[in-house]
Motif scaffolding. Sequence first.
Motif: not given
Lengths: 294, 279
Positions: A27-56
């Motif tokens: 479970l994540v809250a908005p702004g939580d880092t989901i992963t720092t691994d750059t190998g993942y693709m950005r789907g709905h409800g997420t955005y990339v900032e400073e090479e981190k995948l963050i929940a929106s």
Amino acid sequence: MAAITMRLPAVRRAVGPAAPRGGEKHLVAPGDTITTDTGYMRGHGTYVEEEKLIASVAGAVERVNKLVCVRALKARYNGEVGDIVVGRITEVQQKRWKVETNSRLDSVLLLSSVNLPGGELRRRSAEDELAMRDYLQEGDLISAEVQSVFSDGAVSLHTRSLKYGKLAQGVLVQVSPSLVKRQKTHFHDLPCGASVILGNNGFIWIHPTLEHKDEEAGGFTTNLEPVPLSDREVISRLRNCIVALVNQKLMLFDTSILYCYEASLPHQIKDILKPEVEEEIVLETRQRLLDLEG
Amino acid sequence: MDCTLCKEDLRVDGRGCEDYRCAEVETDVVSNTSGSARVKLGHTDILVGVKAEMGTPKLEKPDEGYLEFFVDCSANATPEFEGRGGEELGTEIANTLYRVFSSESSVDLKSLCINPREHCWVLYVDVLLLECGGNLFDAISIAVKAALFNTRIPKVRVLEDEEGSKEIELSDDPYDCIRLNVDDVPCIITLSKIGYRHVVDATLQEEACSLASLLISVTSKGALTSMKKMGKGSLDPESIFEMMETGKRVGKSLHIALQKILDEEESLGTSRQKVGFLG
């Protein structure tokens, strides 16, 4: 005699860990880092900032291969083909009705995707178009199935079955779509004497069970005879049970509603929504559901 | 929902026609006010703050203080309130509150006077709508009464020297304050006519079904202080009398319940954990 209860607000308790059921959800809250691994693709409800995948949005993380999405806990309805929905007619237009179904855009119900009264199958003529308001008018509630989803996410509905169509007398409860569990059937005749339609869009319709289903009407006539008090008591109790389950964030399906109804029977209908009673009933329901799972 | 659902004294949520939803009341929730209260009635959520400031008495009433009402409709409540959308409703509620409190007996305004014609206390009552779930007026009046009960006004003394110039001295002890007597503060009861029956504490859905409603303000002794009709429908005289009787009866029990909870909260004193907004 007027019943008025007032109380001091209770301090919210921290919810303990949920019942262990095969792997915790991420479970994540908005702004939580989901992963720092750059190998993942950005789907709905997420955005990339400073090479981190963050929940929106707040919700559960879902992974399909390399695609990471966050499914929001509280969102508008996203239509999928085959879903059962309950909706309200907001507009009558040329050859179509606009339907409010709690999605981002109004849904449409085409004149060509309804069964006309009489049950005959034919091309829709200009007369049919003029008589559209006689079938369904603004404010009417309908149950329908999702026929297709347009590219912008808008939904096209159809009522080409006798189980769909105009809804007559009953009570509508609006809940979050994510709390309605997907099942084989969303029409349930509960043994307590009422029926529910659990719309995938979070609209729930509770109505008295019909003894004989009218085959001829094509789903456009409504029976407006007064509902007996005993039926109304059952409906009110079911409504309060559903509201209680929703307040405590329990999934809605026939068994959970029925268990909650049975747990509520020792209490008066109006007491179900009192915080302590609500908690007790839902706890009992949750326990029985866990026992059922084994 | 249909009008038949209120026949036989059973509403959609299982309540009878004269039942209120479960209400939560908490006072002293905002620290920088003289008195505050938060009331939750179902989904209706109201915050009231009372601020005492020194001002000059009104010319026509030189030996009395006065109350000022302001209602803020937060856009959090419904998106319709965004921008200037809530202004009309806010003024309407404020005007209703002025009318309800216009009767002489509701609050002892003389006790707010410090120095006739020169200084008095002005109580600014600010109402904030945080969520609308039907029956706004009743919830607001409950919250206003609770906030006035909670209000503490610092004690001041007027010192006069030989030349006749006056000086106001504030008491050094912050706990040395006067409290208002709220026994006669009225509460508003809204009775909505649905079909052939009238209901109290209507939810949003019930309000949508009701064509006309009667707003009456009742004191704890059951005296009716003001009345107002809302909605575009009409009411016949017979049902108005019936509604007034119901309103008085319900009003009395509302006052009893409110006073009980306010006394209970006060008796708990500081031992009770404050809930506030995030609790």
